[in-house]
Write a protein that holds these residues in place. Structure first.
Motif, short mmCIF file in Angstrom:
data_model
loop_
_atom_site.label_atom_id
_atom_site.label_comp_id
_atom_site.label_asym_id
_atom_site.label_seq_id
_atom_site.Cartn_x
_atom_site.Cartn_y
_atom_site.Cartn_z
N ASN A 197 -0.55 -2.91 7.17
CA ASN A 197 -0.27 -1.98 6.07
C ASN A 197 -1.10 -2.38 4.85
O ASN A 197 -1.37 -3.56 4.65
N THR A 198 -1.48 -1.40 4.04
CA THR A 198 -2.28 -1.66 2.84
C THR A 198 -1.64 -0.97 1.63
O THR A 198 -0.68 -0.21 1.77
N SER A 215 -6.28 -1.75 7.94
CA SER A 215 -4.96 -2.14 8.47
C SER A 215 -5.01 -2.38 9.97
O SER A 215 -4.40 -3.32 10.49
N GLY A 241 -2.32 0.19 13.02
CA GLY A 241 -2.53 0.23 11.58
C GLY A 241 -1.90 1.47 10.98
O GLY A 241 -2.05 2.57 11.53
#
Length: 287
Positions: A197-198, A215, A241
């Motif tokens: 996660n970003t 991600s 991701g």
């Protein structure tokens, strides 16, 4: 319930003593006070997370208790019907035997529900204890462990796992990944999803197109590390991701962005036994 932190008292003491110490010493004391206040905020955040987990567990327990109460009421109804049969000269032995079988079946299902509830509670406690006791206090600052419905969620901050601005695993991540790998091995019947996660800040590196790429690459790096460095069976591992689209905090503050930049290791048990339990629910005859 709140953690009791002595930072405010220490700060007052520093203020009173300001005229008696050097400017350098005073600045050091101010810095220590800031660190204590930050530690207090982190502890409160962890407390809030624990209270949310406890609330979720209570909801699940209440659901099982309601099922148990419903089955007990069914048993009482069947027993009343049985007594009616015994007091009636027109009822045959076949009907009595059928009612006895239904009562026994309902009692057995109640016990299965009780055992499932106890097993779920015990599993959550064992998984949580096994994970948290293997992590140091410093590691717990950047690691968030939750167990919901027998599924373990281990959330790791990006500054613990990766080199700055990269998807390569940092050397300092080895100790923590090693401990998590041991837990994964201990529960070898469980599947493992690594989820990157970003935050919502666009990536600027030429070899990475967007936050989706970043991600997914970070999740893939963790998968490869677990496979190559710790011997985890790759058939149990899945890398995925989610980019910036699964935030746990607002991206409007640096603190929120830091929380969103994370990698989750999701350890999931096989739920065949629970599905089997549902399939064994006894059917009551129509009166």
């Amino acid at each position: 319930m709140k953690y009791s932190i002595l930072a405010p008292i220490a700060f007052v003491a520093i203020f009173v003593m300001q005229g008696c110490v050097s400017n350098k010493k005073y600045q050091e004391l101010q810095s220590n006070n800031s660190k204590l206040q930050q530690s207090n905020e982190e502890l409160n955040k962890r407390l809030q997370g624990s209270e949310q987990d406890l609330s979720g567990s209570r909801v699940r327990v209440k659901s099982l208790e309601e099922q148990i109460a419903s089955e007990k009421a069914n048993v009482a109804s069947l027993q009343a019907a049985l007594e009616k049969c015994l007091n009636s000269s027109t009822q045959g032995n076949v009907n009595i035997s059928k009612l006895v079988d239904e009562i026994n079946s309902s009692n057995k299902y109640i016990q299965q529900l009780v055992n499932a509830k106890n097993k779920s509670d015990s599993l959550n406690m064992v998984l949580t204890n096994n994970l948290t006791r293997s992590l140091s206090r410093e590691e717990m600052t950047d690691v968030d462990v939750k167990v919901l419905k027998g599924v373990v969620y281990v959330s790791l901050a990006d500054n613990m796992l990766y080199k700055s601005g990269s998807y390569e695993i940092a050397d300092k991540a080895g100790a923590t990944l090693g401990k998590i790998a041991k837990i994964i091995k201990d529960y070898n019947g469980y599947d493992v999803l690594i989820e990157g996660n970003t935050d919502n800040v666009p990536i600027t590196q030429t070899n990475i197109r967007n936050n989706w790429d970043l991600s997914a690459l970070r999740a893939s790096s963790v998968v490869l590390s677990l496979q190559n460095n710790y011997g985890i069976d790759p058939k149990r591992l899945t890398a995925g991701g989610r980019g910036e689209y699964n935030p746990v905090a607002s991206n409007d503050t640096p603190e929120g962005k830091a929380r969103n930049r994370r990698t989750q290791i999701i350890i999931t048990p096989k739920l065949d036994q629970f599905m089997e339990l549902i399939g064994k629910a006894p059917e009551t005859s129509k009166q």
